[in-house]
Design a protein around this motif. Structure first.
Motif, short mmCIF file in Angstrom:
data_model
loop_
_atom_site.label_atom_id
_atom_site.label_comp_id
_atom_site.label_asym_id
_atom_site.label_seq_id
_atom_site.Cartn_x
_atom_site.Cartn_y
_atom_site.Cartn_z
N GLN A 24 -0.58 -0.62 -9.30
CA GLN A 24 -0.07 -1.54 -9.94
C GLN A 24 0.82 -1.14 -11.15
OE1 GLN A 24 -2.40 -4.84 -10.71
NE2 GLN A 24 -3.99 -4.55 -9.30
N PHE A 25 0.89 -0.15 -11.08
CA PHE A 25 1.61 0.71 -12.40
C PHE A 25 2.92 1.27 -11.94
CE2 PHE A 25 -2.59 0.38 -13.63
CZ PHE A 25 -2.73 0.26 -15.12
N GLU A 26 4.15 1.13 -12.89
CA GLU A 26 5.39 1.55 -12.72
C GLU A 26 5.64 2.86 -13.22
OE1 GLU A 26 8.03 -1.59 -13.80
OE2 GLU A 26 7.67 -2.81 -12.09
N ASN A 27 6.62 3.52 -12.90
CA ASN A 27 7.16 4.94 -13.71
C ASN A 27 6.12 6.01 -13.38
OD1 ASN A 27 9.56 3.97 -14.68
ND2 ASN A 27 8.47 3.16 -16.44
N VAL A 28 5.28 5.92 -12.40
CA VAL A 28 4.51 6.95 -11.91
C VAL A 28 4.18 6.86 -10.62
CG1 VAL A 28 2.39 5.50 -12.51
CG2 VAL A 28 2.14 8.15 -12.62
N THR A 29 4.13 7.87 -9.94
CA THR A 29 3.62 8.15 -8.45
C THR A 29 2.84 9.25 -8.22
OG1 THR A 29 5.77 7.13 -7.86
CG2 THR A 29 4.68 8.70 -6.08
N VAL A 30 1.79 9.07 -7.47
CA VAL A 30 0.83 9.96 -7.07
C VAL A 30 0.83 10.43 -5.70
CG1 VAL A 30 -1.72 10.35 -7.21
CG2 VAL A 30 -0.84 8.72 -8.82
N ARG A 31 0.71 11.53 -5.48
CA ARG A 31 0.72 12.27 -4.08
C ARG A 31 -0.50 13.29 -3.95
NH1 ARG A 31 3.32 8.39 -3.32
NH2 ARG A 31 5.28 8.67 -2.18
N ARG A 32 -1.15 13.44 -2.70
CA ARG A 32 -2.18 14.10 -2.47
C ARG A 32 -1.76 15.26 -1.75
NH1 ARG A 32 -6.07 13.21 2.59
NH2 ARG A 32 -7.74 14.59 2.37
N VAL A 33 -2.15 16.68 -2.42
CA VAL A 33 -1.66 18.02 -1.86
C VAL A 33 -3.08 18.39 -1.58
CG1 VAL A 33 -0.53 20.18 -2.53
CG2 VAL A 33 0.14 17.91 -3.40
N LEU A 34 -3.27 18.99 -0.31
CA LEU A 34 -4.12 19.69 0.35
C LEU A 34 -4.32 21.19 -0.10
CD1 LEU A 34 -4.61 18.30 3.90
CD2 LEU A 34 -5.68 17.51 1.99
N SER A 35 -5.52 21.62 -0.15
CA SER A 35 -5.57 23.15 -0.67
C SER A 35 -4.88 24.17 0.38
CB SER A 35 -7.23 23.61 -0.97
OG SER A 35 -7.90 23.16 0.34
N CYS A 90 0.72 -1.16 -0.05
CA CYS A 90 -0.05 0.09 -0.15
C CYS A 90 0.94 1.35 0.18
CB CYS A 90 -0.90 0.00 1.35
SG CYS A 90 -2.00 1.40 1.32
N PRO A 91 0.68 2.33 -1.03
CA PRO A 91 1.35 3.48 -0.99
C PRO A 91 0.97 4.37 0.21
CG PRO A 91 -0.25 3.41 -2.80
CD PRO A 91 -0.43 2.04 -1.93
N PRO A 92 1.66 5.38 0.42
CA PRO A 92 1.27 6.44 1.43
C PRO A 92 -0.06 7.00 1.03
CG PRO A 92 3.28 7.04 0.23
CD PRO A 92 3.06 5.63 -0.05
N LEU A 93 -0.89 7.32 1.88
CA LEU A 93 -2.04 8.04 1.53
C LEU A 93 -2.29 9.49 2.21
CD1 LEU A 93 -4.60 4.92 1.96
CD2 LEU A 93 -3.41 5.85 -0.20
N GLU A 94 -1.30 9.72 3.15
CA GLU A 94 -1.41 11.13 3.88
C GLU A 94 -0.94 12.13 2.99
OE1 GLU A 94 2.76 9.30 4.39
OE2 GLU A 94 0.84 8.75 4.48
N PRO A 95 -1.25 13.45 3.17
CA PRO A 95 -1.06 14.64 2.32
C PRO A 95 0.21 14.82 2.34
CG PRO A 95 -2.60 15.10 3.84
CD PRO A 95 -2.37 13.75 4.19
N THR A 96 1.04 15.26 1.10
CA THR A 96 2.69 15.49 0.99
C THR A 96 2.68 17.17 1.29
OG1 THR A 96 4.40 15.34 -0.40
CG2 THR A 96 2.30 16.04 -1.71
N SER A 97 3.92 17.45 1.31
CA SER A 97 4.21 18.73 1.40
C SER A 97 5.37 19.32 0.49
CB SER A 97 4.84 18.93 3.01
OG SER A 97 6.11 18.12 3.08
N GLN A 98 5.77 20.70 0.54
CA GLN A 98 6.62 21.46 -0.41
C GLN A 98 7.96 20.80 -0.22
OE1 GLN A 98 6.19 24.06 -2.62
NE2 GLN A 98 8.35 23.20 -3.30
N ALA A 99 8.45 20.48 1.28
CA ALA A 99 9.89 19.67 1.39
C ALA A 99 9.72 18.45 0.73
CB ALA A 99 10.03 19.89 2.74
#
Length: 814
Positions: free
Chosen positions: A218-229, A174-183
């Motif tokens: 299940q896909f490679e070469n792509v990563t998704v991150r969630r960014v809050l408003s 399972c990938p991380p589901l928490e929001p990401t940050s600028q750093a």
């Protein structure tokens, strides 16, 4: 003994009556089982629903110590609420199929007898019950029950995400589901080797970012991150003004906005999965086919992915009729009915070329005329190959895939062709069928064909499950078109990511947004929705007969020429085999006995003298013959008695009927091959046999034959073929009066012999039937033995009768 027999008979009667009483009970039980099958077979889910079916054998391995979280439904097949919830649970399984490495769905029927104790062990008291099992759960874990869980796919999906975020330990996949940050974003490419970083900007209450993250699991070469408003630095840097929205972020701070038709989860996931270099985990990268050949043995054929090709449809017909049906040497019963419906639907709705349609009509007519309960494939194959050589009738041999070709020999091809064929047939049925036509005509033919003949049996079972589940809802030709389309998408969802998926042609929910943007829309809750009012016109246009391309098709004249050559080659092979058999048969001369040879020599001498007499007397009794052909219009008078009596002597057909005509040699330049072979080779074989027989007679003759007319060597054998009349070598010869009288006496004796033989054969016919080849002594012995056996039987009967009378008398004494 009589009493024992009486008891046995009575017991047998009682058992028979008991069996008769059990038959109605057994019939009732059988009907009950058919209407209410066992719980294991009457479950609400099947393996094709992408749901793990739990049972006492696998429950521990699935729920305990699993690397993925498991959501399990405990239900009872008789529960009405469970039945109503099952379609939602199936839709949920299809919706989160890409989440499988992190979370999976399972179900167990607690109404099944073998599962009652198991459900009780998990403290199940009501149905349906959903329980969440964390990754690496212990064997004694009973799971966490969902209380008042929602009855829609979106609500269930959100509850699963909540459980995933709060569980410990975290599933390794399972990938991380928490929001990401600028750093984290600034240092992302220093620690990760991916080609694309997708940032989904959304509000805190939105689930889109986490859903898309799991969709790309299940896909490679792509990563998704969630960014809050609320992450102002990134929002300001990228200039984000809409929530939700998706941006592609690259090294050195480069970014671009992902272009989608609608800002929603489904459109984000589809667009990100189609980015360059993005492939499924463990699958080879896409092969860009810009060269003229591929890894298959055939050359690559460039094609338009938005069009249907007639070459694919004809290739599908060839493989279906000549390969899949060939696996059934005999077709009978329901399979024969399925074949008749399949061919009938093809004849009515297939938009083929005239030569192909003529063949389909020929096959359909032949099948409808078969009144028996079975046919052989060999008989059907002759019709498919047009062995009768009907004009302008042919189905091209071999396959020539275009729109259905795959990057590997085992990918796409025939399954793709079958789906395309039936889509075309459903569209043609809607376009051309009159009102009142059965809307399920094409779908029923497809269902029966797949069930009876489709080679992939698991595929046939899955399709049968879908048809049994929902085909009853089809009530119009429009709904038939949409039903087939929706089930095709369901199959695409189930086998996406499987080894059978071609990486160059991934299994998607078709049509794609690029192909038909109006076909996709969203509900009020931003869930994807198909716009069926736009899907139906798109399907009617895409599979229309007017838009089918004829590129790469073999010319009709070439198809017909190849068919004629194939039929000619087949006939030539059969003729060669027949010739070889005939030559072997005729080259084996019969070996006559010495007695038969002496009789034949005497007959030949008599025949020579008789023919000489007739020639001297003006040919009395000889019919007129054609001088060129040497043929007579009726048999010779001396040949008639032998034919009527049926003596079966081989010399009867060897006697010429006319003397004085030279036999015409067999023609070697005859155009008809069959007659040429029969006459030319047979004549040579017969001549060879005749020469061998003449040599044997010459060696075994005891008395030299008197001088007479000498005939050609092939007289007897050629006369047997119907070529009568020979020219003597010595035309001028005289006979004295004594020899003439001798001939006359022989002729009279021959006539008397025939008359006497006819009378004897008539009188001895019944005797031969009764004796069947036995002598009179044998018959006498049989009669004597029969009389003796009869007398013995009478004596035995009298002896036992007296003994029985004496025994009864003794029993009656006081």
């Amino acid at each position: 003994m009589a009493r024992r027999l009486g008891r046995a008979t009575s017991r047998f009667t009682e058992e028979t009556q008991t069996c008769h009483k059990r038959i109605p009970a057994f019939a009732v039980w059988l009907c009950f089982c058919l209407v209410f099958p066992p719980a294991a077979e009457a479950g609400l889910y099947s393996p094709s629903d992408q749901i793990i079916l739990l049972n006492p054998e696998n429950v521990e391995s699935v729920l305990a110590n699993s690397t993925a979280a498991i959501v399990a439904e405990f239900y009872a097949s008789w529960c009405g609420h469970c039945v109503a919830f099952s379609p939602v649970y199936k839709s949920l399984a299809r919706d989160i199929k890409e989440w499988k490495p992190a979370v999976d769905l399972a179900a167990i029927d607690c109404a099944a007898q073998q599962n009652i104790k198991l459900c009780s062990a998990y403290s199940i008291t009501g149905y349906p019950t959903l329980k969440f099992f964390h990754a690496y759960s212990k064997a004694d874990s009973k799971g966490e029950a969902y209380k008042a869980f929602p009855r829609d796919v979106q609500g269930l999906r959100h509850r699963i995400i909540d459980k995933l975020e709060n569980q410990e330990p975290w599933p390794p996949a399972c990938p991380p589901l928490e929001p990401t940050s600028q750093a984290e974003i600034d240092s992302f490419f220093e620690t990760n080797n991916v080609q694309h970083l997708a940032l989904i900007f959304e509000k805190a209450s939105s689930y889109i970012g986490r859903e898309v993250t799991l969709d790309l699991l299940q896909f490679e070469n792509v990563t998704v991150r969630r960014v809050l408003s609320t992450e102002q630095d990134l929002v300001t840097k990228l200039g984000v003004t809409e929530f939700p929205s998706c941006y592609l972020y690259y090294p050195k701070g480069n970014f671009t906005r992902l272009k989608v038709n609608i800002e929603a989860r489904h459109f984000y996931s589809y667009a990100l999965q189609r980015l360059p270099g993005v492939v499924r985990s463990g699958r080879p990268p896409l092969v860009h086919i810009d060269h003229p050949t591929n890894s298959t043995e055939e050359p690559w054929r460039p094609f338009n992915r938005s069009r249907v090709y007639m070459a694919d449809l004809e290739s599908t017909l060839h493989y279906s009729l000549r390969v899949e049906l060939a696996a059934h040497s005999v077709i009978r019963g329901n399979a024969l009915v399925s074949l008749k419906k399949y061919i009938s639907v093809l004849t009515k709705y297939f938009p083929g070329r005239p030569v192909v349609m003529n063949l389909l009509r020929s096959v359909d007519s032949w099948l409808q005329n078969q009144s028996g309960g079975e046919i052989t494939y060999e008989a059907l194959r002759k019709i498919l190959d047009n062995s009768a050589q009907s004009p302008d009738t042919a189905l091209p041999e071999g396959v020539r895939w275009v729109g259905c070709q795959g990057s590997q020999p085992h990918l796409r091809r025939f399954p793709c062709g079958m789906w395309t064929l039936f889509h075309v047939l459903t569209v043609q049925a809607k376009s051309t069928s009159p009102r009142g036509t059965d809307p399920k005509e094409v779908l029923s033919a497809m269902r029966n064909y797949v069930r009876s003949f489709f080679g992939c049996r698991p595929c046939a079972e899955h399709f049968e499950n879908m048809a049994r589940e929902s085909m009853v809802e089809v009530d119009s030709t429009s709904s038939a078109v949409l039903w087939l389309w929706s089930r095709h998408n369901r199959v695409n969802n189930r086998i996406a990511g499987a080894l059978s998926e071609d990486p160059n042609f991934p299994k998607i929910q078709w049509p794609s947004p690029e192909m038909c943007s109006a076909c996709h829309t969203v509900r009020d809750n931003r869930e994807h929705k198909w716009n069926k009012e736009q899907v139906l016109p798109f399907l009617m246009s895409y599979f229309s007969s007017s838009r089918i391309l004829t590129d790469y098709l073999e010319d009709e004249s070439q198809v017909l020429a190849k068919q004629r050559e194939a039929i000619a080659a087949q006939k030539h092979g059969e003729r060669r085999a027949r010739e070889a058999l005939d030559s072997v048969t005729h080259l084996l001369p019969s070996q006559p006995t010495v007695q038969e040879e002496e009789e034949e020599e005497e007959d030949e001498g008599t025949q020579d003298e008789t023919m000489a007499d007739e020639e001297e007397e003006g040919g009395e009794g000889a019919p007129a013959a054609d001088e060129m052909g040497g043929k007579t219009s009726e048999p010779t008078p001396w040949a008639k008695p032998e034919m009527e009596l049926g003596r079966g002597r081989q010399r009867a057909h060897n006697r010429p009927s006319i003397v004085g005509m030279r036999m015409r040699e067999p023609q070697e330049d005859i155009v008809d091959l069959d007659s040429f072979v029969n006459q030319h080779y047979k004549a040579k074989a017969l001549r060879l046999a005749a020469s061998s027989r003449v040599k044997q007679r010459t060696l075994q003759r005891k008395v030299e034959q008197e001088p007479g007319p000498v005939f050609g060597l092939g007289m007897e054998m050629d006369a047997g073929l119907g070529m009568v009349g020979l020219q003597p070598v010595e035309a001028d010869f005289d006979l004295d009066v004594g020899r003439q009288r001798k001939r006359l006496q022989k002729r009279e004796l021959i006539g008397q012999y025939y008359v006497e033989e006819a009378e004897l054969s008539h009188r001895g016919r019944w005797m031969s039937v009764l004796s069947i080849g036995f002598s009179k002594v044998d018959i006498s012995l049989c009669v004597i033995l029969y009389c003796l056996s009869s007398m013995c039987l009478v004596a035995m009967y009298l002896f036992f009768k007296n003994r029985l009378r004496l025994r009864r008398a003794k029993v009656s004494l006081p």
